[in-house]
Design a protein around this motif. Structure first.
Motif, PDB file in Angstrom:
ATOM      1  N   LEU A  23       9.855   2.436   3.589  1.00 53.38           N
ATOM      2  CA  LEU A  23       8.573   2.799   2.991  1.00 53.38           C
ATOM      3  C   LEU A  23       7.679   3.525   3.984  1.00 53.38           C
ATOM      4  CD1 LEU A  23       7.862  -0.616   1.252  1.00 53.38           C
ATOM      5  CD2 LEU A  23       8.649   1.490   0.134  1.00 53.38           C
ATOM      6  N   ASP A  98       4.130   5.593   0.127  1.00 57.41           N
ATOM      7  CA  ASP A  98       4.443   4.661  -0.961  1.00 57.41           C
ATOM      8  C   ASP A  98       3.351   3.625  -1.132  1.00 57.41           C
ATOM      9  OD1 ASP A  98       7.409   5.397  -1.334  1.00 57.41           O
ATOM     10  OD2 ASP A  98       7.296   4.931   0.809  1.00 57.41           O
ATOM     11  N   ILE A  99       2.716   3.237  -0.018  1.00 55.32           N
ATOM     12  CA  ILE A  99       1.702   2.186  -0.065  1.00 55.32           C
ATOM     13  C   ILE A  99       0.465   2.619   0.711  1.00 55.32           C
ATOM     14  CG2 ILE A  99       3.444   0.380  -0.315  1.00 55.32           C
ATOM     15  CD1 ILE A  99       2.900  -0.471   2.543  1.00 55.32           C
ATOM     16  N   ASN A 127       0.433   0.100  -4.117  1.00 55.22           N
ATOM     17  CA  ASN A 127       1.734   0.710  -3.898  1.00 55.22           C
ATOM     18  C   ASN A 127       2.171   1.422  -5.167  1.00 55.22           C
ATOM     19  OD1 ASN A 127       3.795  -0.920  -5.439  1.00 55.22           O
ATOM     20  ND2 ASN A 127       2.810  -2.550  -4.259  1.00 55.22           N
ATOM     21  N   ALA A 128       2.906   2.484  -4.975  1.00 53.29           N
ATOM     22  CA  ALA A 128       3.316   3.340  -6.073  1.00 53.29           C
ATOM     23  C   ALA A 128       4.364   2.682  -6.962  1.00 53.29           C
ATOM     24  CB  ALA A 128       3.849   4.661  -5.521  1.00 53.29           C
ATOM     25  N   HIS A 129       4.882   1.539  -6.542  1.00 52.28           N
ATOM     26  CA  HIS A 129       5.975   0.887  -7.263  1.00 52.28           C
ATOM     27  C   HIS A 129       5.542  -0.290  -8.121  1.00 52.28           C
ATOM     28  CE1 HIS A 129       8.505   3.407  -4.761  1.00 52.28           C
ATOM     29  NE2 HIS A 129       7.853   2.956  -3.718  1.00 52.28           N
ATOM     30  N   SER A 130       4.461  -0.973  -7.727  1.00 54.01           N
ATOM     31  CA  SER A 130       4.121  -2.176  -8.504  1.00 54.01           C
ATOM     32  C   SER A 130       2.639  -2.527  -8.541  1.00 54.01           C
ATOM     33  CB  SER A 130       4.913  -3.375  -7.979  1.00 54.01           C
ATOM     34  OG  SER A 130       4.547  -3.659  -6.643  1.00 54.01           O
ATOM     35  N   ASN A 161       2.466  -6.479   1.417  1.00 52.80           N
ATOM     36  CA  ASN A 161       2.875  -5.483   0.438  1.00 52.80           C
ATOM     37  C   ASN A 161       4.267  -4.955   0.757  1.00 52.80           C
ATOM     38  OD1 ASN A 161       2.851  -3.226  -1.395  1.00 52.80           O
ATOM     39  ND2 ASN A 161       0.629  -3.268  -1.309  1.00 52.80           N
ATOM     40  N   LEU A 165       7.652  -5.324  -1.520  1.00 46.50           N
ATOM     41  CA  LEU A 165       8.416  -4.151  -1.949  1.00 46.50           C
ATOM     42  C   LEU A 165       9.819  -4.149  -1.370  1.00 46.50           C
ATOM     43  CD1 LEU A 165       5.784  -1.297  -1.766  1.00 46.50           C
ATOM     44  CD2 LEU A 165       6.886  -2.205  -3.801  1.00 46.50           C
ATOM     45  N   GLN A 169      13.426  -4.182  -3.509  1.00 45.05           N
ATOM     46  CA  GLN A 169      14.399  -3.096  -3.435  1.00 45.05           C
ATOM     47  C   GLN A 169      15.789  -3.563  -3.024  1.00 45.05           C
ATOM     48  OE1 GLN A 169      12.671  -0.134  -0.847  1.00 45.05           O
ATOM     49  NE2 GLN A 169      11.188   0.498  -2.385  1.00 45.05           N
TER      50      GLN A 169
END
Length: 170
Positions: A23, A98-99, A127-130, A161, A165, A169
């Protein structure tokens, strides 16, 4: 325990977590004036896991660099959960990260009010994922102490964070 570590130790731990998770981080800072980014870039090789920092001390910088809606600032104030959340989202959107962590606060010694006294700091992690987490704190101490406490908590939140993440993953 992580809360007892120095800022440099936290930045080292963050670099390890981000590297292991694959990340990249960014920061959006107001009252800390780039202090989180400074701590991160003190670590050799941080360019592998840190993209950039936005030091958005003025409200205009928040809107221009991070796409924060001026109406959010007018409605809630620059030191608010709503604004730091928008700052964090804008930092990821305007970077290759990403974060993100975003910080806005009243470090003092002036600038406080009854509603938002000196030492009030809002921090958002996104974060862009959750999604995101946003907190408001009331730190005690002089300007330097308030800023240092905010930097430490910002790094701790980025570590958490990255942990979350990284686990997702695997």
């Amino acid at each position: 325990m992580l809360t007892e570590k120095t800022v440099k130790e936290l930045a080292l731990a963050l670099g390890e977590k981000l590297t292991n998770a694959g990340l990249v981080a960014t920061t959006a800072e107001s009252c800390t004036g780039g202090g989180v980014a400074y701590a991160i870039t003190e670590i050799s090789g941080s360019s592998l896991w840190f993209d950039r920092s936005f030091v958005t001390y003025s409200n205009g910088a928040k809107t221009q660099m991070l796409d924060v809606d001026p109406e959010l600032i007018n409605t809630f104030g620059a030191v608010s959960k709503e604004v730091v959340n928008a700052m964090a989202i804008g930092a990821v959107k305007n970077s290759d990260a990403d974060i993100a962590v975003a910080i806005s606060g009243i470090a003092g010694p002036e600038g406080g009010s009854e509603e938002k006294p000196v030492g009030t700091v809002c921090i958002a992690w996104y974060n862009a994922h959750s999604g995101h987490k946003t907190e408001s704190y009331l730190f005690v101490g002089n300007r330097s102490e308030v800023r240092t406490q905010a930097i430490r908590l910002a790094l701790l939140g980025l570590i958490e964070n990255a942990d979350a993440l990284g686990s997702a993953q695997i």
